[in-house]
Design an enzyme around this catalytic site. Sequence first.
Site, PDB file in Angstrom:
ATOM      1  N   SER A  93      -9.808   1.861   2.880  1.00 34.15           N
ATOM      2  CA  SER A  93      -8.676   2.625   2.351  1.00 34.15           C
ATOM      3  C   SER A  93      -7.639   1.738   1.674  1.00 34.15           C
ATOM      4  O   SER A  93      -6.894   2.201   0.811  1.00 34.15           O
ATOM      5  CB  SER A  93      -8.022   3.461   3.449  1.00 34.15           C
ATOM      6  OG  SER A  93      -7.192   2.702   4.283  1.00 34.15           O
TER       7      SER A  93
ATOM      8  N   SER B  63     -10.109  -0.997   7.303  1.00 30.24           N
ATOM      9  CA  SER B  63      -9.451  -0.782   6.012  1.00 30.24           C
ATOM     10  C   SER B  63      -8.727  -1.994   5.438  1.00 30.24           C
ATOM     11  O   SER B  63      -8.306  -1.962   4.285  1.00 30.24           O
ATOM     12  CB  SER B  63      -8.478   0.398   6.106  1.00 30.24           C
ATOM     13  OG  SER B  63      -9.189   1.602   6.171  1.00 30.24           O
TER      14      SER B  63
ATOM     15  N   LYS C 159       0.841  -1.192   0.000  1.00 27.78           N
ATOM     16  CA  LYS C 159       0.000   0.000   0.000  1.00 27.78           C
ATOM     17  C   LYS C 159       0.883   1.251   0.000  1.00 27.78           C
ATOM     18  O   LYS C 159       1.944   1.274   0.632  1.00 27.78           O
ATOM     19  CB  LYS C 159      -0.903  -0.044   1.238  1.00 27.78           C
ATOM     20  CG  LYS C 159      -1.983   1.045   1.302  1.00 27.78           C
ATOM     21  CD  LYS C 159      -2.847   0.796   2.532  1.00 27.78           C
ATOM     22  CE  LYS C 159      -3.926   1.859   2.710  1.00 27.78           C
ATOM     23  NZ  LYS C 159      -4.756   1.607   3.915  1.00 27.78           N
TER      24      LYS C 159
ATOM     25  N   THR D 187      -6.968   1.005  10.142  1.00 23.09           N
ATOM     26  CA  THR D 187      -7.256   1.807  11.326  1.00 23.09           C
ATOM     27  C   THR D 187      -8.647   1.466  11.847  1.00 23.09           C
ATOM     28  O   THR D 187      -8.859   1.290  13.033  1.00 23.09           O
ATOM     29  CB  THR D 187      -7.167   3.309  11.003  1.00 23.09           C
ATOM     30  OG1 THR D 187      -5.892   3.593  10.433  1.00 23.09           O
ATOM     31  CG2 THR D 187      -7.356   4.155  12.254  1.00 23.09           C
ATOM     32  N   SER D 188      -9.577   1.364  10.908  1.00 21.78           N
ATOM     33  CA  SER D 188     -10.934   0.951  11.241  1.00 21.78           C
ATOM     34  C   SER D 188     -11.576   0.372   9.984  1.00 21.78           C
ATOM     35  O   SER D 188     -12.146   1.109   9.183  1.00 21.78           O
ATOM     36  CB  SER D 188     -11.747   2.134  11.766  1.00 21.78           C
ATOM     37  OG  SER D 188     -13.040   1.744  12.143  1.00 21.78           O
TER      38      SER D 188
END
Length: 532
Positions: A179, A203, A96, A200-201
């Site tokens: 993301s 993704s 990423k 993070t939440s």
Amino acid sequence: MLHSGSSNKSCKIDSSKIPDLIEITIDDLTKFLNDGCFTSHQLTQAYIARINEVNPKFHAVTEINPDALSIAKSLDAERTSGKLRGPLHGVPILLKDNIATADQMNNTASSYALLGAKVPKDSMIAAKLRAAGAIILGKTGMSQWASFRCNGSGCTNGWGSRHGQITSAYYPNLDPSGSSSGSGVASSLGLALASIGTDTSASIISPSERNCLVGIRPTVGLTSRHLVIPISEHQDTIGPMARTVRDAAYILSAIAGKDADDKYTANIPFSAVPEYWKDLQTGALKGAKIGIPRNLVPKGLPGMNIFDQAVETMRKLGANIIDTSFPSLMEFFKAAGKDHDLVLGLDFKTNLKEYLSKLTVNPHNIHNLEDLIEFTKKDPREDYPKRDIDAWIQAMNHTCHDNTCAEFKTLYEKNTKVGGQDMILGALDTKTDKLDALILPSFFAGIITGPSGYPAVTVPIGFKPANEKVVTGGGGLIADAPGVPLGVSFLGRKFDEQKLINFAFAYEQETQVRAKGPKQYMVPKAQVKDFI
């Protein structure tokens, strides 16, 4: 450490029998590479051809590593000399575009603000992959700044100024979700063996589900975040997104471990990283106590028939399915709004400044969030104000200067207690049972695990039916459609990855959902046999 490898090259299959790269596994590659059926250089050529073939449509890959082919040749030479670094030797992996590499590639979080910036060394994730023999093939596109920029209708999953709008291949113009969207689409289409995402939440979990993948969101602190463009030191974690549980387990074993540059990894409770792939058991669910939090997923919930079928499959495999509940569910959802956004905002404000301070080249002089706001407003490529910067403005306007203030500490401790100790542990450790894991539809799981720092593993369970209504969402992307993949996530206690991976493996081996379901509407045709 290098291990002895086979020097007896005896390929026994015709090149036409090599599996399609959209389904090939690490075990397949190891066998074919060791037997001399093809080289890592030829394999890398094939993956580059696949990227060039479909990337103009899906925008999943931001850039290809210009050194990839030379790295492949050097790893081929090691193999020829009888030296192997492990299961990932000579296997191309995509990262990423927020995971830094100290090479010719960029690390930008899909923004022009950091184009041309340089780091002093590889991120620990990149360094570990190189040490394991993986070829870092390139960088995947992502929701810009890992989805932490805007809150309005102009925001879409998978959009970044450097690459445009990423879409999933399971339906035209389909929202890729999360993301780590480029990592999800690239792995699904076989543009590399697998990809690395950040979470993070939701993704990792969410784009893995949307792209019919296995995704592992590790416990926060199991994988180093050093020189990874951050959102939150308290929630960020790095994990694999692959087409099989075994491949994801191989990669997690390679990237996990302690790092002096990431203090959170000091909490790892073992001295040596488990080889998560070595202990995979098809019978892992037999006798396991698996809980379903029924106050979030009540029985008979409309549209949940595929999840219910997955539950019955687990029961058939010997799992004891137990109804449980999240004790603090209402408190969690109350805290998941303004309080959670504030924690992430102050972490971002603090952690971004720390990351920027480590750059050895900073061409646009972005040193803090205020500088980033000014750059984004002035550079037309960043699509402001159509895509707002409300998350940043909220962080800048708060009276706390960073994440060391008393208010931040109070809110963070509250969120962690409500989301972790009360929420997940409360559902696992009931008055009558100590459960092995929880299961949730994956579109719930990513949100639940974010604030807690707890692990989750998602595995495909099926696809939306052929008569599913096509729903258009934000930015004109398709939010739902026939054939959209669905997943189930196994949630557990901190550092319980081995157990969760085993459960996911047992389910995967029984069902083989990915192989049986609808296929992508467009796939690359290039194969390794074309380069032999």
